[in-house]
Design an enzyme around this catalytic site. Structure first.
Site, PDB file in Angstrom:
ATOM      1  N   CYS A 148       0.867  -1.176   0.000  1.00  0.00           N
ATOM      2  CA  CYS A 148       0.000   0.000   0.000  1.00  0.00           C
ATOM      3  C   CYS A 148       0.907   1.231   0.000  1.00  0.00           C
ATOM      4  CB  CYS A 148      -0.849  -0.078   1.271  1.00  0.00           C
ATOM      5  SG  CYS A 148      -1.899   1.337   1.514  1.00  0.00           S
ATOM      6  N   CYS A 190     -11.426  13.722   5.292  1.00  0.00           N
ATOM      7  CA  CYS A 190     -12.544  12.807   5.553  1.00  0.00           C
ATOM      8  C   CYS A 190     -12.624  12.610   7.074  1.00  0.00           C
ATOM      9  CB  CYS A 190     -12.339  11.479   4.848  1.00  0.00           C
ATOM     10  SG  CYS A 190     -12.289  11.691   3.062  1.00  0.00           S
ATOM     11  N   CYS A 224     -10.715   9.675   8.921  1.00  0.00           N
ATOM     12  CA  CYS A 224      -9.374   9.281   8.460  1.00  0.00           C
ATOM     13  C   CYS A 224      -8.282  10.044   9.192  1.00  0.00           C
ATOM     14  CB  CYS A 224      -9.269   9.515   6.955  1.00  0.00           C
ATOM     15  SG  CYS A 224      -7.615   9.191   6.313  1.00  0.00           S
ATOM     16  N   GLU A 234      -4.568  11.613  -1.727  1.00  0.00           N
ATOM     17  CA  GLU A 234      -5.605  11.385  -2.735  1.00  0.00           C
ATOM     18  C   GLU A 234      -4.887  11.260  -4.092  1.00  0.00           C
ATOM     19  OE1 GLU A 234      -8.904  10.698  -3.271  1.00  0.00           O
ATOM     20  OE2 GLU A 234      -8.095  10.734  -5.288  1.00  0.00           O
ATOM     21  N   SER A 263     -13.931   5.117  -2.540  1.00  0.00           N
ATOM     22  CA  SER A 263     -14.256   5.172  -1.115  1.00  0.00           C
ATOM     23  C   SER A 263     -15.658   5.746  -0.981  1.00  0.00           C
ATOM     24  CB  SER A 263     -13.246   6.078  -0.403  1.00  0.00           C
ATOM     25  OG  SER A 263     -11.972   5.512  -0.494  1.00  0.00           O
ATOM     26  N   ASN A 284     -10.950   1.473  11.534  1.00  0.00           N
ATOM     27  CA  ASN A 284      -9.735   1.338  12.332  1.00  0.00           C
ATOM     28  C   ASN A 284      -9.572   2.580  13.185  1.00  0.00           C
ATOM     29  OD1 ASN A 284      -8.723  -1.211  11.307  1.00  0.00           O
ATOM     30  ND2 ASN A 284      -8.484  -0.130   9.374  1.00  0.00           N
TER      31      ASN A 284
HETATM   32  N1  SAH Z   1      -7.405   8.956  -0.497  1.00  0.00           N
HETATM   33  C1  SAH Z   1      -7.778   7.744  -1.089  1.00  0.00           C
HETATM   34  C2  SAH Z   1      -6.839   6.606  -0.802  1.00  0.00           C
HETATM   35  C3  SAH Z   1      -6.294   6.465   0.581  1.00  0.00           C
HETATM   36  S1  SAH Z   1      -7.409   6.007   1.868  1.00  0.00           S
HETATM   37  C4  SAH Z   1      -9.191   7.384  -0.693  1.00  0.00           C
HETATM   38  O1  SAH Z   1      -9.736   8.021   0.188  1.00  0.00           O
HETATM   39  O2  SAH Z   1      -9.742   6.478  -1.306  1.00  0.00           O
HETATM   40  C5  SAH Z   1      -7.621   4.261   1.663  1.00  0.00           C
HETATM   41  C6  SAH Z   1      -8.930   3.720   2.212  1.00  0.00           C
HETATM   42  O3  SAH Z   1      -8.942   3.690   3.653  1.00  0.00           O
HETATM   43  C7  SAH Z   1     -10.128   4.552   1.809  1.00  0.00           C
HETATM   44  O4  SAH Z   1     -11.205   3.755   1.421  1.00  0.00           O
HETATM   45  C8  SAH Z   1     -10.429   5.274   3.085  1.00  0.00           C
HETATM   46  O5  SAH Z   1     -11.735   5.754   3.083  1.00  0.00           O
HETATM   47  C9  SAH Z   1     -10.184   4.215   4.113  1.00  0.00           C
HETATM   48  N2  SAH Z   1     -10.043   4.704   5.472  1.00  0.00           N
HETATM   49  C10 SAH Z   1      -9.616   5.921   5.863  1.00  0.00           C
HETATM   50  N3  SAH Z   1      -9.615   6.001   7.206  1.00  0.00           N
HETATM   51  C11 SAH Z   1     -10.029   4.812   7.688  1.00  0.00           C
HETATM   52  C12 SAH Z   1     -10.200   4.270   8.992  1.00  0.00           C
HETATM   53  N4  SAH Z   1      -9.892   4.962  10.072  1.00  0.00           N
HETATM   54  N5  SAH Z   1     -10.631   2.997   9.104  1.00  0.00           N
HETATM   55  C13 SAH Z   1     -10.877   2.263   7.996  1.00  0.00           C
HETATM   56  N6  SAH Z   1     -10.729   2.718   6.752  1.00  0.00           N
HETATM   57  C14 SAH Z   1     -10.311   3.979   6.580  1.00  0.00           C
HETATM   58 FE1  SF4 Z   2     -10.066  11.079   2.750  1.00  0.00          FE
HETATM   59 FE2  SF4 Z   2      -8.462   9.328   1.535  1.00  0.00          FE
HETATM   60 FE3  SF4 Z   2      -7.576  11.780   2.182  1.00  0.00          FE
HETATM   61 FE4  SF4 Z   2      -8.041  10.016   4.119  1.00  0.00          FE
HETATM   62  S1  SF4 Z   2      -6.492   9.854   2.526  1.00  0.00           S
HETATM   63  S2  SF4 Z   2      -8.654  12.200   4.104  1.00  0.00           S
HETATM   64  S3  SF4 Z   2      -9.805   8.899   3.284  1.00  0.00           S
HETATM   65  S4  SF4 Z   2      -9.194  11.289   0.735  1.00  0.00           S
END
Ligand code: SAH
Ligand code: SF4
Length: 385
Positions: free
Chosen positions: A125, A136, A139, A188, A241, A318
């Site tokens: 990853c 988000c 996150c 992103e 996502s 998580n």
């Molecule tokens: N920015 C991109 C890719 C990185 S995040 C995106 O948002 O898709 C990778 C994945 O982990 C995304 O599906 C995101 O929504 C998820 N994710 C982020 N925080 C999380 C958390 N605390 N627990 C589980 N999944 C999470």
């Molecule tokens: Fe949202 Fe993905 Fe950025 Fe986390 S890494 S803030 S899930 S867009």
């Protein structure tokens, strides 16, 4: 860089070497041809030799490239750097997941995570940005303030550093441990698409690192207008996502939804090139207790995706320090998964990996910034009367 710049590498003030990891094979040949005044055929041959040593055998020293003459090796060494980013910390989870803290430049750090036994063999990853601008709500990465795009060389550098660590040289062997790459680390990817696309071109090259584009997945929070270009440039697998089935909730959880609402996002998915029953789009759905985990939402999710070749991936939330959500209960996740299952989606629950070392989805955030954040936190506590 122009031919003149490269030639000046031979003069008293050497030009900076170009990181080979940021160049595609044709670009490498062009650079060699220009700098060393070689015709196209010869330049291509040298590029092929160099690439094989660098990306198939993983050598770090030009002198190890024994089928290239000494003078040519010296020329190539002047032109290109094979330097990996520095791994400044590595943690190994009880489940074998490895989290790396990687220094790209002083003060610029990202994390990437190797997860054994997923995909065909194991998945890496990678991060595409330091931090993320999108905030988000669930996150950890989104809480990091410092943000910049990674270069293609810095993205490929993560793959090279991890391959060094797990001893994955030469590339492409039958017993490979690293078969998949997912852009699900920090950042992103569609806000850094040009560099992401170039990195995919480098790591998917069959004579190099050789990770098939079918095994490279780019996850986006929903930058709808960039999705067609992702398909055209990379032909990689797409992951979305989604996390909510209505705009009101998605606006809150994934704020970019205010710009590109669910209907626009799903339209872009429907038009993703080469989407088919063998190349399905993955929809990620994080399970948040009492927020998006009801049976009604499971049914709505299935309804929303009914005309898209899709896989559904339910991600148990998580936790991270200070997170405003809790993971849905295991019973709830199973009940939700059962509805999704009955609609024809096999094994939709993603087993959390590396939770003990904060390496699971959404837990990444570079240590340096964490340290700064904890200092700020401490300062705030000390300042409170
Ligand atoms: N920015 C991109 C890719 C990185 S995040 C995106 O948002 O898709 C990778 C994945 O982990 C995304 O599906 C995101 O929504 C998820 N994710 C982020 N925080 C999380 C958390 N605390 N627990 C589980 N999944 C999470
Ligand atoms: Fe949202 Fe993905 Fe950025 Fe986390 S890494 S803030 S899930 S867009």
């Amino acid at each position: 860089m122009t031919a003149l710049d490269l030639k000046s590498a031979n003069s008293a003030a050497p030009a900076e070497k170009r990181p080979l990891f940021g160049l595609s094979r044709p670009e490498t040949a062009d650079a060699i041809g220009e700098a060393l005044s070689l015709d196209v055929r010869k330049a291509r041959m040298r590029a092929n030799q160099l690439w094989r040593w660098a990306f198939h055998y993983g050598v770090t020293d030009f002198d190890a490239m024994t089928d290239i003459g000494k003078d040519m090796r010296a020329d190539l060494a002047r032109l290109f750097s094979l330097e990996r980013p520095r791994v400044i910390d590595r943690q190994v989870s009880i489940d074998g997941t490895r989290k790396y803290l990687i220094e790209l430049a002083p003060g610029a750090e990202v994390e990437c995570v190797f997860i054994p036994d997923v995909g065909r063999a194991g998945a890496l990853c990678v991060s595409s940005q330091i931090g993320c601008t999108l905030n988000c709500a669930f996150c950890h990465t989104g809480t990091q303030k410092l943000v910049r795009n990674l270069t293609a060389a810095e993205i490929v550098g993560q793959v090279m550093a991890v391959k060094d660590d797990i001893g994955e040289w030469p590339s492409g062997g039958e017993d490979r441990k690293l078969s998949n790459v997912v852009f699900m680390g920090m950042g992103e990817p569609l806000y850094n698409l040009d560099h992401v696309a170039r990195a995919i071109e480098v790591i998917s090259d069959g004579d190099g690192v050789s990770i098939s584009r079918r095994r490279i997945t780019v996850s986006t929070s929903g930058v709808a207008p960039e999705i067609p270009r992702l398909g055209e440039l990379t032909n990689a697998m797409l992951a979305i996502s989604l996390h909510a089935t209505n705009d009101a909730l998605r606006n809150e959880l994934v704020p970019i939804n205010r710009k590109y609402p669910i209907a626009a996002l799903l339209d872009a998915c429907r038009n993703y090139p080469s989407l088919s029953n063998v190349r399905k789009t993955t929809f990620e759905y994080v399970m948040l207790k009492g927020v998006n985990d009801s049976d009604a939402e499971a049914r709505e999710l299935v309804r929303l995706l009914k005309d898209i070749p899709a896989k559904i991936n339910l991600i148990p939330f998580n936790p991270w320090p200070g997170a405003p959500y809790e993971c849905a209960s295991w019973d709830r996740i199973e009940a939700f998964a059962e509805i999704v299952n009955r609609a024809g989606y096999a094994s939709p629950i993603r087993t959390p990996r590396g939770r003990d070392i904060l390496a699971a989805c959404g837990q990444l955030k570079s240590e340096s910034v964490k340290a700064r954040a904890s200092e700020r936190h401490k300062a705030r506590i000390e300042a409170t009367p």
